[in-house]
Design an enzyme around this catalytic site. Sequence first.
Site, mmCIF file in Angstrom:
data_model
loop_
_atom_site.group_PDB
_atom_site.id
_atom_site.type_symbol
_atom_site.label_atom_id
_atom_site.label_comp_id
_atom_site.label_asym_id
_atom_site.label_seq_id
_atom_site.Cartn_x
_atom_site.Cartn_y
_atom_site.Cartn_z
ATOM 1 N N ALA A 144 43.670 68.981 52.529
ATOM 2 C CA ALA A 144 44.091 70.023 51.586
ATOM 3 C C ALA A 144 45.619 70.077 51.510
ATOM 4 C CB ALA A 144 43.534 71.370 52.022
ATOM 5 N N TYR A 165 47.650 67.668 52.192
ATOM 6 C CA TYR A 165 48.077 66.430 51.540
ATOM 7 C C TYR A 165 47.998 66.580 50.015
ATOM 8 C CZ TYR A 165 48.106 61.459 50.305
ATOM 9 O OH TYR A 165 48.400 60.245 49.751
ATOM 10 N N LEU A 198 30.167 32.796 30.909
ATOM 11 C CA LEU A 198 29.784 31.914 29.806
ATOM 12 C C LEU A 198 30.141 30.476 30.133
ATOM 13 C CD1 LEU A 198 31.248 34.039 26.869
ATOM 14 C CD2 LEU A 198 28.830 33.607 27.283
ATOM 15 N N GLU A 257 32.837 35.073 17.453
ATOM 16 C CA GLU A 257 33.761 36.199 17.594
ATOM 17 C C GLU A 257 34.826 35.840 18.613
ATOM 18 O OE1 GLU A 257 30.283 37.971 19.262
ATOM 19 O OE2 GLU A 257 31.482 39.033 20.756
ATOM 20 N N LYS A 268 37.068 35.624 21.887
ATOM 21 C CA LYS A 268 36.852 35.874 23.318
ATOM 22 C C LYS A 268 38.087 36.643 23.790
ATOM 23 C CE LYS A 268 35.496 33.633 27.589
ATOM 24 N NZ LYS A 268 36.518 34.041 28.524
ATOM 25 N N ASP A 308 40.742 38.368 26.130
ATOM 26 C CA ASP A 308 41.234 38.048 27.473
ATOM 27 C C ASP A 308 41.579 39.333 28.217
ATOM 28 O OD1 ASP A 308 41.987 36.598 29.606
ATOM 29 O OD2 ASP A 308 43.815 35.773 28.725
ATOM 30 N N ARG A 310 32.779 44.078 36.524
ATOM 31 C CA ARG A 310 31.829 42.989 36.702
ATOM 32 C C ARG A 310 31.611 42.662 38.181
ATOM 33 N NH1 ARG A 310 32.257 37.397 37.040
ATOM 34 N NH2 ARG A 310 30.464 36.322 36.187
ATOM 35 N N TYR A 366 30.810 44.142 22.996
ATOM 36 C CA TYR A 366 30.250 42.902 22.437
ATOM 37 C C TYR A 366 28.891 42.519 23.022
ATOM 38 C CZ TYR A 366 32.683 41.177 26.598
ATOM 39 O OH TYR A 366 33.138 41.004 27.873
ATOM 40 N N LYS A 385 36.906 27.334 24.074
ATOM 41 C CA LYS A 385 38.237 27.747 24.533
ATOM 42 C C LYS A 385 39.341 27.157 23.648
ATOM 43 C CE LYS A 385 38.451 29.768 28.066
ATOM 44 N NZ LYS A 385 38.170 29.577 29.474
ATOM 45 N N CYS A 428 46.461 13.097 59.502
ATOM 46 C CA CYS A 428 46.292 14.474 59.038
ATOM 47 C C CYS A 428 47.547 15.265 59.409
ATOM 48 C CB CYS A 428 45.064 15.090 59.702
ATOM 49 S SG CYS A 428 44.957 16.865 59.455
ATOM 50 N N CYS A 485 46.482 17.967 62.318
ATOM 51 C CA CYS A 485 46.037 17.672 63.692
ATOM 52 C C CYS A 485 46.397 16.245 64.105
ATOM 53 C CB CYS A 485 44.530 17.894 63.833
ATOM 54 S SG CYS A 485 43.540 16.667 62.971
ATOM 55 N N CYS A 501 40.575 13.826 56.834
ATOM 56 C CA CYS A 501 40.965 13.912 58.236
ATOM 57 C C CYS A 501 39.720 13.683 59.075
ATOM 58 C CB CYS A 501 41.532 15.307 58.485
ATOM 59 S SG CYS A 501 41.516 15.773 60.223
ATOM 60 N N CYS A 551 40.389 19.823 64.255
ATOM 61 C CA CYS A 551 41.474 20.006 63.280
ATOM 62 C C CYS A 551 41.594 21.493 62.930
ATOM 63 C CB CYS A 551 41.182 19.198 62.021
ATOM 64 S SG CYS A 551 42.420 19.493 60.734
HETATM 65 S S1 IVH Z 1 29.518 37.701 25.885
HETATM 66 C C1 IVH Z 1 26.089 36.784 29.129
HETATM 67 N N1 IVH Z 1 31.527 38.019 24.265
HETATM 68 O O1 IVH Z 1 34.152 36.325 28.854
HETATM 69 C C2 IVH Z 1 27.527 36.760 28.803
HETATM 70 N N2 IVH Z 1 32.014 37.755 26.579
HETATM 71 O O2 IVH Z 1 33.494 33.913 30.365
HETATM 72 C C3 IVH Z 1 27.933 37.891 27.917
HETATM 73 N N3 IVH Z 1 34.385 37.898 27.121
HETATM 74 O O3 IVH Z 1 32.561 37.910 31.534
HETATM 75 C C4 IVH Z 1 29.358 37.821 27.603
HETATM 76 N N4 IVH Z 1 35.103 38.257 25.077
HETATM 77 O O4 IVH Z 1 34.320 39.229 30.251
HETATM 78 C C5 IVH Z 1 31.150 37.828 25.538
HETATM 79 N N5 IVH Z 1 33.201 38.378 22.721
HETATM 80 C C6 IVH Z 1 32.833 38.182 23.985
HETATM 81 C C7 IVH Z 1 33.756 38.124 25.017
HETATM 82 C C8 IVH Z 1 33.308 37.895 26.318
HETATM 83 C C9 IVH Z 1 35.451 38.123 26.337
HETATM 84 C C10 IVH Z 1 34.457 37.664 28.563
HETATM 85 C C11 IVH Z 1 33.515 38.477 29.396
HETATM 86 C C12 IVH Z 1 32.724 37.494 30.216
HETATM 87 C C13 IVH Z 1 33.581 36.274 30.116
HETATM 88 C C14 IVH Z 1 32.733 35.035 30.255
#
Ligand code: IVH
Length: 705
Positions: A44, A46, A93, A126, A128, A130, A149, A236, A324, A429, A432, A447, A453
């Site tokens: 408390a 703190y 994925l 769609e 991806k 980041d 996750r 998504y 990618k 090595c 070791c 090694c 080692c």
């Molecule tokens: S679908 C069963 N859609 O990419 C998989 N993932 O490399 C369902 N991510 O862990 C994922 N954009 O964090 C999906 N439009 C998108 C995404 C997406 C980013 C990420 C997500 C996933 C990782 C897989």
Amino acid sequence: MTAEIDIDALTADQAAQELERLSKLLDAANRAYHTEDAPEISDAEYDHLKRRNAAIEERFPNLKRSDSPSEQVGAAPADGFSKVTHAVAMLSLGNAFDDSDVADFDGRVRKYLGLNAEDGLAYTAEPKIDGLSLSLRYEAGKLVQAATRGDGAVGENVTANARTIADIPQDLDGAPDVLEVRGEVYMSHEDFEALNTRQENANQKTFANPRNAAAGSLRQLDAEITRARPLRFFAYAWGALSAPLAETQKGAIDRLAQLGFQTNPLTALCESPDQMIAHYRKIESQRAILGYDIDGVVYKVNNLALQSRLGFRSTTPRWAIAHKFPAELAWTRLEAIDIQVGRTGALSPVARLTPVTVGGVVVSNATLHNEDYISGRDNKGETIRDGKDIRVGDWVQVYRAGDVIPKVADVDLSKRPERAQPYQMPDLCPECHSAAIREPGDAIRRCTGGLICPAQAVEKLKHFVGRAAFDIEGLGAKQVEQFYADGWIAEPADIFALRDRYGQGMQQLKNREGWGEKSATNLFDAIDEKRQIGLARVIFGLGIRHVGEAAANLLAIHYGSWDAFSTAMRTAEEGNAAWDDLISIDGVGGVMARALATTFNQEAEIASIDRLVAQLQIEKAARPDTDGSPVAGKTVVFTGTLEKMTRAEAKARAEALGAKVSGSVSAKTDLLVAGPGAGSKAKKAAELGIETLDEDGWLDLIGAS
Ligand code: IVH
């Protein structure tokens, strides 16, 4: 406690002094609590100090200290979040890197589903995003839980933090009773720049890129810090559902948008790989002006019934793939080549680089794989980089893609220093000094020191305590290195003797930074918790070459118990019955079998394994999720033409139900599924009196008709 001046009555000078006093008090309290395990003030008290500090900062924002206690979450451990087991695992994925990988993906999907090239098959495409993925659970329309996750199965409970994100609705109208919405938490470029400026002005740590900033901001133990960070969320995907959202991926995403989620406006429906690639190019061309980071395009089969037929491999769906963007590149100087020795003795050359920013991340190391790679040849002996070798002092091009470890892509020979010498791998090595030899056909020099080692021993121990192995809370790579260096642990069995050794003088641990009586006891309790452990984790934890997590699972399921497994490994010899049984496991080949047999043939290894096993109660392995399955443990053979599904799909389904699918009929066969055109296999099954079903009979049996 001395009398405190009312905050409204403080002068600026008094406020500055008071902030200094509070900072010292809170710092001491943090240290006492977290590091020395000897709290000096009540919770408390703190909280009161922390609130007073925040209130003064709010009144005098300019006086906020660079070491402000409000920015610190104590010396709190990352395990401050409670754990959440995902109702439906959060998977990753598979990747596609070029156009032909996209066509291959479409080909695989069609093959699995038994579709021809002319049959219609739509995909969504769609961006991806980041960022980091988050699962939001709504019950009766109310947000009840948010989880990261984590390892896919278990994540961290960040509900309080998620509630501070404006894009995440707290209440939904007209949603299914249970709805888990999944998507990505991210930070826009603009917000990222502004945050870094604020951090810099406050003498706080800045972030390397928006993804790190988003992750660091979401995973704050104090949700008020998350609130102050501008996080966003795109939906998504989904996890558990009490009622379907729609019949298609696109329909489901539209439904999530109607419910109030942000969904990505660049989501398109494509009818062919050509259209998918065209949409990829469109997204790529807009990448720089989107205002947030994306690292590729995700394609998903649009029809949800087909998605569920396609199902999952162990960690990725068959119905989706991430295409990618090409890796990002930068030029820098190679300052040195160091050698790291791995768990199995492999000598890995590592490039030490003059730090350079590649795609927003500072890179100072890159992998050089092995001596062939350095000399300009790949593992098939073919030239890479036009055959140019890599020398210390060279000007090299580094690239990275996603989370992949940076690699050296090219060398600029025009900038090579005159005295640069071809690189020579050491034949001893470096750890070791045992001979490091390269066996014929192996690209890797290893090694030969084995258990003597230190590098191999430490790496083995790190592997042993890793997440997929013993996963001991509080015992990570850093602690393992420390304990090994102090002589407390040399092999896995020693970990289980730590508590006793502590009683006999290991108290010096207590004087170490970060260790107190309480944290030591917590660690020993965490170790004891893992004395009872599943067979697959033990097999994986041994760190035998070629035996990964999936293989360890297969072995555990096949042998069922430690005794059966270890007896078989000790007796397996190329050609005998134990060997044949081992390689009959789908997924175990000669190379892995040899690695297992070799390990269980070495006296020192066996003795070390026996010492470990003596400390454990190893649980028997059971087939997962096959409770009540009519075909669990049965050997099934498919023959003839299947009309309702492809052979691959039938095999995957049967295996998911715990059956073993074999290609040939023998006395061990329990069931033959015969479609039209079945020939010799059906005849043989009839001769052997084996139960035979047609495709419909099979579907009835497994409850799928
Ligand atoms: S679908 C069963 N859609 O990419 C998989 N993932 O490399 C369902 N991510 O862990 C994922 N954009 O964090 C999906 N439009 C998108 C995404 C997406 C980013 C990420 C997500 C996933 C990782 C897989």
